[in-house]
Enzyme design. Structure first.
Site, short mmCIF file in Angstrom:
data_model
loop_
_atom_site.label_atom_id
_atom_site.label_comp_id
_atom_site.label_asym_id
_atom_site.label_seq_id
_atom_site.Cartn_x
_atom_site.Cartn_y
_atom_site.Cartn_z
N ARG A 89 43.11 29.45 -8.43
CA ARG A 89 43.43 29.56 -9.85
C ARG A 89 43.38 31.01 -10.32
O ARG A 89 44.08 31.41 -11.26
CB ARG A 89 42.44 28.71 -10.66
CG ARG A 89 42.69 28.70 -12.16
CD ARG A 89 41.74 27.75 -12.87
NE ARG A 89 40.35 28.06 -12.57
CZ ARG A 89 39.63 29.01 -13.20
NH1 ARG A 89 40.21 29.76 -14.14
NH2 ARG A 89 38.38 29.23 -12.90
N HIS A 165 26.41 25.06 -3.87
CA HIS A 165 26.80 25.88 -5.02
C HIS A 165 25.59 26.07 -5.93
O HIS A 165 24.80 25.14 -6.13
CB HIS A 165 27.92 25.21 -5.82
CG HIS A 165 29.29 25.62 -5.42
ND1 HIS A 165 30.23 24.73 -4.93
CD2 HIS A 165 29.90 26.84 -5.41
CE1 HIS A 165 31.35 25.38 -4.66
NE2 HIS A 165 31.18 26.67 -4.94
#
Length: 213
Positions: A89, A165
């Site tokens: 992105r 994460h």
């Protein structure tokens, strides 16, 4: 040997807590008698896997835990699956923007983590660290590294690996803006907890930690 990795800053940030946490966890585990080393990965498609491959060859680890930053998430995210897809992105740190490209041409659609993510989840929650099992590592450099790691480890059946994460660090958010963060010492402890859980667990626990959407 335990190998931990984190990333350099990206997306305009000046720090990346995944690297600081990986470095801190390696020091903590080594002090406890578990030989560990931390390696910083570039946030660049392709190059990150080259650095990871060199680290795997140099250290010959028995366990690999890669970490990355997922800004906006509120918890430590234990990633379940890596997919064979790069779909950026935003540009990586070298300006690359791959779209719908495979991480490994001809590779399988996905790989599952070989770390005991449910046991790690239970241990994290017991330690008072907010945590969850995540069903997606995205399609940016984090997933790229997660997939590349598991693809490399297919030839090393004795080595387990996975990806975690972490949220933003407090220095990356403005007070009162509603964006979640977690203190660095908690992230460091979290990575160490995941490693300890993996070392102590051969068969994962059966805990409900799925998603409805």
């Amino acid at each position: 040997m335990i190998l931990l990795t984190g990333f350099e800053p990206f997306g305009g940030e000046t720090s990346n807590p995944s690297w600081a946490a990986a470095r801190g966890a390696a020091a903590l585990l080594s002090a406890e008698g578990f030989p560990a080393v931390a390696v910083e990965l570039p946030c660049v498609f392709g190059e990150a896997l080259n650095v990871l491959a060199a680290a795997l060859a140099e250290h010959g680890p028995d366990l690999v835990l890669c970490a990355g930053q997922a800004g906006g998430r509120e918890r430590i995210s234990l990633e379940r699956i890596a997919i064979n897809c790069d779909d950026a992105r935003i540009p990586d740190n070298a300006g690359n923007v791959p779209v719908d490209a495979p991480v490994v041409t001809g590779g399988p659609a996905a790989y599952f983590s070989t770390l005991p993510i449910k046991a790690a989840l239970g241990a994290l929650l017991a330690a008072g660290i907010p945590a969850e099992v995540s069903q997606t590592a995205g399609t940016y450099v984090c997933n790229h590294v997660f997939y590349g790691l598991m693809h490399a480890l297919r030839r090393s059946p004795g080595t387990r690996g996975g990806f975690v994460h972490v949220p933003f660090g407090p220095d990356q958010v403005r007070p009162g803006n509603g964006v979640a963060s977690l203190p660095l010492d908690r992230m460091t402890q979290a990575l160490a907890v995941v490693v300890r859980s993996a070392l102590a667990t051969t068969a994962d626990l059966k805990l409900a930690a799925g998603a409805t959407h």
